[in-house]
Design an enzyme around this catalytic site. Structure first.
Site, PDB file in Angstrom:
ATOM      1  N   ASP A 157       0.859  -1.182   0.000  1.00 43.05           N
ATOM      2  CA  ASP A 157       0.000   0.000   0.000  1.00 43.05           C
ATOM      3  C   ASP A 157       0.897   1.233   0.000  1.00 43.05           C
ATOM      4  O   ASP A 157       1.691   1.431   0.916  1.00 43.05           O
ATOM      5  CB  ASP A 157      -0.869  -0.041   1.278  1.00 43.05           C
ATOM      6  N   ASP A 159      -3.114   2.466  -6.087  1.00 42.67           N
ATOM      7  CA  ASP A 159      -1.925   2.511  -5.209  1.00 42.67           C
ATOM      8  C   ASP A 159      -1.805   1.295  -4.293  1.00 42.67           C
ATOM      9  O   ASP A 159      -1.076   1.339  -3.314  1.00 42.67           O
ATOM     10  CB  ASP A 159      -1.949   3.790  -4.367  1.00 42.67           C
ATOM     11  N   GLU A 160      -2.504   0.223  -4.612  1.00 38.78           N
ATOM     12  CA  GLU A 160      -2.449  -0.965  -3.753  1.00 38.78           C
ATOM     13  C   GLU A 160      -2.318  -2.228  -4.593  1.00 38.78           C
ATOM     14  O   GLU A 160      -2.951  -2.343  -5.645  1.00 38.78           O
ATOM     15  CB  GLU A 160      -3.747  -1.109  -2.951  1.00 38.78           C
TER      16      GLU A 160
END
Length: 447
Positions: free
Chosen positions: A25, A117-118
């Site tokens: 993350d 974003d993960e």
DNA sequence: TCTGGGGTCCTAGGACCC
DNA sequence: TCTGGGGTCCTAGGACCC
């Protein structure tokens, strides 16, 4: 089967990592990208979201000064006068995002692009290849991200996606948390339910009523309890949190949209019918611009309005065929608006949702419609998109959405005004006569 | 978190049919 | 004409995610 399940009062764990899932993350992703591009911004309080007037992503330095996501920029500026406000640059973030996934794929092919974003990745079976433990492999991925991307990430490693995500969340930013099977009990002992991805405030409140306050409380209950109270999700999370994975990694690229929606809040709220309608029509235009950008077409349109007390009303309508032309839907949208709008009520936002979406051109045409006319409408949309890409979004727009542009200025001077008169012409109105199959009421609900 | 915007998934219950 | 049972499909709206 359920009788057996009920007889599992204690959960027994487990070797360290029968399965090893990592969740990666990025920390404050948007602002991290900005300062990776421009190192002068490093360690400064910055936020993105200038174009919307609200904080989209605050850097950790900004967070430390009390800036939060969703906060109005005016308010943020008061709290932190030295705040640096940047417009969102989604192209930049996409580039960093795909680099991130590329880096992880250097270590394992089993990568799920969970959001911009993960990522989840499956490390199971890689120990021999890397001559390292699972935590050590995850650590290498983390270091590679920082070196090659210039962005810090928080990493969680555990036995299931839900546990890995929970782990990465417990230590941010720049965190590294590994939860092997034998540590589960301790890790979950004081873990609040809302931290679990899938348990929101409502579910947590419901579980509280049964005396379940922590994640450990939850997994100590029989599976049947989870199933009865929370259904499918409850049962699945119960397994995941016990270290028995049920959610597989989705490693295929996402194919396409199921819905496309556009919402806009206007302030102050308004009871002016023309104005509220204008907002709705503008949202419709925006939704169709996005639809066409992805070469898709839609058949259903839902119009909804939100009142000042946050209650909302909505209605869905359907065309006889799929279309990507804004003009195919204007009449439908107007009719839906007439059903949904109440005189005297004040509204704070409007929105549209396009659904029943498919690839452009995949629809078999309606037999009773003129193909030339359909083609013409499509060409008009394409032409409008071209004009707008040159002169700016919404330069050319529907007459009914023009009121959105009027901020005390007379609209006569702008291109929109000319277009407005064009669209009001009789020839256009006749052409817009698309038969509706049905409209259904989506109720009049409070939230 | 008194609330910005864009999504997905699940489910109870109604409609309909046999 | 009334009744029961059961299956399938659809959808409104709740809940949650980033």
């Amino acid at each position: 089967m359920s009788a057996n399940i009920n007889k599992t009062p204690d959960f027994v764990m487990l070797s360290s990592y029968p399965i090893a899932i990592a969740h990666i993350d990025c920390d404050a992703f948007f602002t991290s990208c900005e300062s990776a591009r421009d190192p002068k911004l490093k360690n400064l309080p910055i936020v993105t979201g200038k174009e919307r007037g609200i904080v989209s992503c605050p850097s950790y330095e900004a967070k430390a000064r009390g800036i939060k996501r969703g906060m109005r920029l005016t308010e943020a500026g008061k709290i932190c006068p030295e705040l640096i406000v940047l417009p969102s640059d989604y192209e930049l973030y996409s580039i960093y995002s795909s680099r991130m996934f590329t880096i992880i794929r250097r270590f394992t092919p089993d990568v799920e692009e969970y959001s911009i974003d993960e990522a989840f990745c499956d490390l199971t079976g890689l120990r021999r290849l890397y001559r390292a433990s699972y935590p050590a492999i995850a650590r290498r991925i983390k270091e590679a991200m920082e070196e090659d991307l210039g962005i810090t990430v928080s990493v969680g490693v555990s036995l299931s996606k839900t546990l890995a995500k929970l782990a990465s969340k417990t230590d941010k930013p720049d965190g590294f948390t590994c939860i092997p099977g034998y540590k589960l009990h301790e890790f979950l002992k004081d873990m609040p339910l809302e931290k679990v991805c899938g348990f929101g405030p409502n579910t947590a409140a419901l579980l509280n009523k049964s005396g379940v306050r922590t994640v450990l409380d939850y997994i100590k209950k029989p599976q049947d309890f989870a199933q009865k109270l929370l259904g499918k999700i409850g049962r699945e999370l119960w397994c995941e949190l016990r270290g028995m994975p049920v959610y597989r990694l989705v490693t295929e690229a996402k194919e396409r949209y199921l819905t496309i929606s556009k919402t806009k809040t206007f302030s102050p709220a308004s009871d002016n019918k023309e104005f509220v309608k204008g907002q709705l029509m503008r949202n419709m235009e925006s939704a169709f611009i996005k639809l066409r950008r992805h070469n898709l077409s839609a058949r259903n349109l839902t119009a909804y309005l939100r009142r000042t007390d946050f209650s909302h009303c909505a209605m869905e309508g359907r065309l006889t065929r799929h279309s990507s032309s804004t003009l195919d839907f204007t009449q439908l949208c107007s009719r839906l608006f007439e059903h949904v709008f109440e005189d005297g009520a004040a509204y704070r936002s409007s929105g549209v949702i396009l659904s029943d979406i498919m690839d452009e051109g995949a629809d078999s045409r309606d037999l009773f419609e003129d193909p030339v006319r359909i083609e013409n409408l499509k060409n008009i949309s394409i032409a409008i998109d071209k004009v707008n890409s040159y002169y700016g979004k919404h330069t050319l727009h529907l007459a009914s959405s023009n009121i959105v542009n009027e901020k005390g200025n007379h609209p006569r001077n702008c291109l929109a005004w000319r277009k407005q008169n064009l669209l009001k012409g009789e020839s256009f109105r006749q052409r817009l006569n698309i038969p509706l199959l049905k409209m259904r009421n989506l109720g009049n609900q409070g939230t």
